[in-house]
Design an enzyme around this catalytic site. Structure first.
Site, PDB file in Angstrom:
ATOM      1  N   GLU A 129       0.833  -1.206   0.000  1.00 28.12           N
ATOM      2  CA  GLU A 129       0.000   0.000   0.000  1.00 28.12           C
ATOM      3  C   GLU A 129       0.867   1.255   0.000  1.00 28.12           C
ATOM      4  OE1 GLU A 129      -4.158  -1.032   2.104  1.00 28.12           O
ATOM      5  OE2 GLU A 129      -2.424  -1.388   3.395  1.00 28.12           O
ATOM      6  N   GLU A 162      -3.875  -9.482   3.966  1.00 28.95           N
ATOM      7  CA  GLU A 162      -4.675  -9.189   5.163  1.00 28.95           C
ATOM      8  C   GLU A 162      -5.835 -10.161   5.361  1.00 28.95           C
ATOM      9  OE1 GLU A 162      -2.648  -5.292   4.128  1.00 28.95           O
ATOM     10  OE2 GLU A 162      -3.540  -6.968   3.041  1.00 28.95           O
TER      11      GLU A 162
END
Length: 676
Positions: A104, A124
């Site tokens: 990210e 995640e």
């Protein structure tokens, strides 16, 4: 934490937070401050961000999970927004690894130069969450909807070279050899005149891809995969900032779910399991290059395969030529399967095969660094083997037993070097199953234990240290679990109902299907050995009757289920129905209807309470270690956290009331609540 240099007007920021440059609060703060300052510095025309060591960034710093620091300003969503808003070009030089928040961070930069061997991913979902710092919004804009959905909902990392080859991708500006990474990134930054932002790109809708992803995610038993799909879908029909808001709301919802709590527990449990008191980085280790495996049966050939696949020299020793040939054939079948599946190149497979030395003699034992005994589960036989090993093995060789239940101290006692003896309890099929119980005997030295743990890691196993007791951690707990399953049959359940109930709760396989797969004769022989040794055993007359009828499971065409020739799919057995009816008649017990939730409750309590006993006795180091055993070796659903985690979710008063209720309702039940 953040090293800064200036090259040709380009500020190079190197993240330094070993081991994987986790994005701690201190590192995030340093990045924020550096971008603020460098944006205003006239001598700086662009910025490059990279990572030291073996990673760009592995994501969030797990040392801050659950602590206020993980949410303190600047949290990662704010940092990614700040970097993307920078008026000067920001280039990510991605080395080796960019996972989770690390990817990210790279996505919010204006350009990305990536080493061709780097792994990129958003894992995640594996801890029951979704990417919470723009990953669900920027990755679809960088790679397209279908690829982003696949990466985010599975959490499986991808190689940079593969992603760089995708048509129309905007994730990677240049995919370069690792040795050229920083120079190429600085050159790109120096030449850059614009700041292209992924947030400004559109994501073409693809209803078919979304529908397929929703259907696949909805079939999974925990909410994170479907939440990931919906967050990615928001990138197609909402402005970027609204998509970010939807992503954050989804992240916070998932953080409150039991499944995410369980998956995060499993994540930390697997990292804690290697921390063993008395074993430090400086503890001496013995070199292991040559392993001798005694016994070429199912376990022995599987252990030899695991060692061979790790690049070790392996001597597979069996007294009978025919048995040795079968063991070698099983090993060869596994290696060839890896070649056929594209997981192993043919030349590499040939090199591995050259490391195997099958033998019916004992000559190789004197050269082995590690000897693993995998003979029949009989104490007298194992002691005979270890007396021989003590006589012929070189000084410093580690002598290991693959026993699944027997006393490692009694085995070590017949040698003159008990400090060199350790238990290495593999699980079948040994070449595939991840769990390895490393059994520390009373005399096992720290050096031997440390070496055994390193060996297990080298061959790709999840190692859990256990003390010495009957069955160690996993099988000790399995016994009351199986006793409870049998007691449920006494009350009126069928094997099918018990299996269906616990499998619907999430287990990979119920107790009776598991017994048929492993071979019901295995536990039968253990019971017989315990009687022979004068150990107290809870009678299991129905299980004994099954084995006396020759119903050992799949290998004999019948166990608790019937199996058609060549089939592994069991069907209800009239023969077992007759055995159960006769058994209940002898007990004088009429069958009753047992609800599925009671089946699950009693099976889980049997596991959890026995786990508590192991902790009280010091056999297991931590409750989380017990959970790792069941997650890695017994098909316990990961999204349930493990038997000790499940037990801990019960309020203490409610648990005690339930145990009292079971004790009163079932006075002859062998459940461990009798002693709780």
């Amino acid at each position: 934490m953040l090293n800064e240099t200036l090259r040709d007007g380009v500020a190079v920021l190197v993240m330094e937070n070993p081991p994987v440059n986790g994005l701690s609060h201190a590192l995030r703060s340093a990045l924020w401050a550096a971008v603020e300052r460098l944006e205003a510095e006239p001598a700086v025309r662009a910025i490059v961000i990279t990572g030291s060591g073996k990673a760009f960034s592995g994501g969030a710093d797990i040392r801050e999970f659950g602590k206020p620091e993980s949410f303190a300003h600047p949290h990662l969503p704010a940092l990614t927004q700040r970097i993307e808003a920078c008026a000067k070009p920001v280039v990510a030089a991605v080395n080796h690894l960019a996972l989770g928040g690390g990817l990210e961070l790279a996505l919010c930069c204006h350009h990305r130069v990536v080493a061709d061997d780097a792994q990129l991913g958003l894992p995640e979902v594996n801890i029951g969450l979704l990417p919470g710092a723009g990953g669900t919004q920027r990755l679809p804009r960088a790679l397209g909807l279908a690829t982003a959905l696949q990466m985010i909902t599975t959490g499986v990392p991808q190689r940079a070279a593969k992603l760089a080859a995708l048509p129309g991708q905007a994730l990677i500006d240049a995919c370069v050899p690792a040795a050229e990474l920083l120079d190429r990134a600085v050159a790109l930054a120096a030449a850059a005149t614009t700041c292209p932002r992924l947030s400004e790109r559109a994501v073409p809708g693809d209803e078919a891809a979304l529908a397929a992803a929703r259907a696949q995610a909805a079939a999974l038993p925990y909410p994170a995969p479907l939440a990931c799909v919906e967050a990615v879908a928001a990138a197609t029909d909402r402005p970027f900032l609204e998509g970010l808001k939807a992503e954050r709301e989804g992240f916070e919802r998932l953080m409150r779910t039991e499944a995410s709590a369980a998956l995060r527990h499993a994540f930390f449990a697997e990292r804690a399991v290697g921390k063993v008191p008395g074993i430090e980085a400086h503890t001496p280790r013995r070199p292991i290059a040559r392993v001798a495996v005694i016994g070429a049966g199912t376990m022995g050939s599987g252990i030899a395969t695991a060692c061979l696949m790790a690049g070790l020299q392996v001597d597979l020793i069996e007294s009978q030529e025919a048995a040795l040939a079968r063991g070698v054939a099983a090993l060869e079948k596994h290696v060839q399967a890896q070649v056929d599946k594209g997981r192993l190149k043919a030349d590499k497979a040939a090199a591995l095969r050259a490391n195997l030395k099958p033998s019916t003699g004992d000559e190789a034992l004197s050269q082995a660094d590690l000897v693993i005994e995998a003979v029949f589960e009989d104490m007298a036989l194992k002691q005979t083997v270890f007396r021989k090993l003590d006589a012929v093995c070189k000084p410093g060789a580690i002598l290991a037993s693959n026993t699944s239940t027997l006393d490692v101290d009694q085995i070590a006692a017949v040698t003159q070097r008990p400090n060199d003896v350790v238990g290495l309890h593999f699980f079948s099929p040994a070449a595939v199953m991840k769990l390895l119980e490393v059994v520390r005997g009373a005399a096992t030295s720290a050096e031997v234990l440390a070496t055994a743990l390193d060996f297990g890691k080298r061959i790709g196993k999840t190692c859990v240290v256990s003390g010495v007791c009957d069955g160690f951690i996993g099988n000790r707990m399995l016994e009351p679990y199986l006793q409870q399953a049998l007691f449920l049959l006494d009350e009126g359940c069928t094997p099918q109902q018990v299996d269906r109930a616990i499998e619907a709760w999430g287990f990979a396989m119920g107790p009776f299907r598991m017994g048929d797969l492993a071979g019901n004769d295995v536990s039968w022989r253990v019971r017989q050995q315990r009687v022979k040794d004068g150990k107290t055993v809870w009678p299991q007359p129905l299980a004994d009757a099954l084995c006396e009828a020759g119903r050992f499971g799949q290998k004999t065409g019948g166990g608790w289920y019937d199996y058609a020739p060549g089939s592994r799919q069991g069907t209800p057995s009239p023969a077992v129905d007759a055995l159960m009816a006769a058994h209940r008649q002898r007990l004088g017990r009429p069958a009753r209807a047992v609800p599925d939730d009671e089946i699950v409750d009693r099976l889980l309590l049997a596991l959890g309470l026995e786990g508590q006993a192991l902790l009280q006795e010091g056999i297991a180091l931590r409750a989380s270690d017990v959970d790792v055993v069941y997650l890695a070796g017994y098909g316990f659903p990961r999204w349930r956290g493990g038997p000790m985690f499940a037990l801990a979710q019960r309020p203490a008063e409610a648990l005690q009331a339930r145990l009292a209720e079971l004790t009163q309702a079932h006075p002859s039940d062998p459940g461990p609540w009798r002693r709780a």
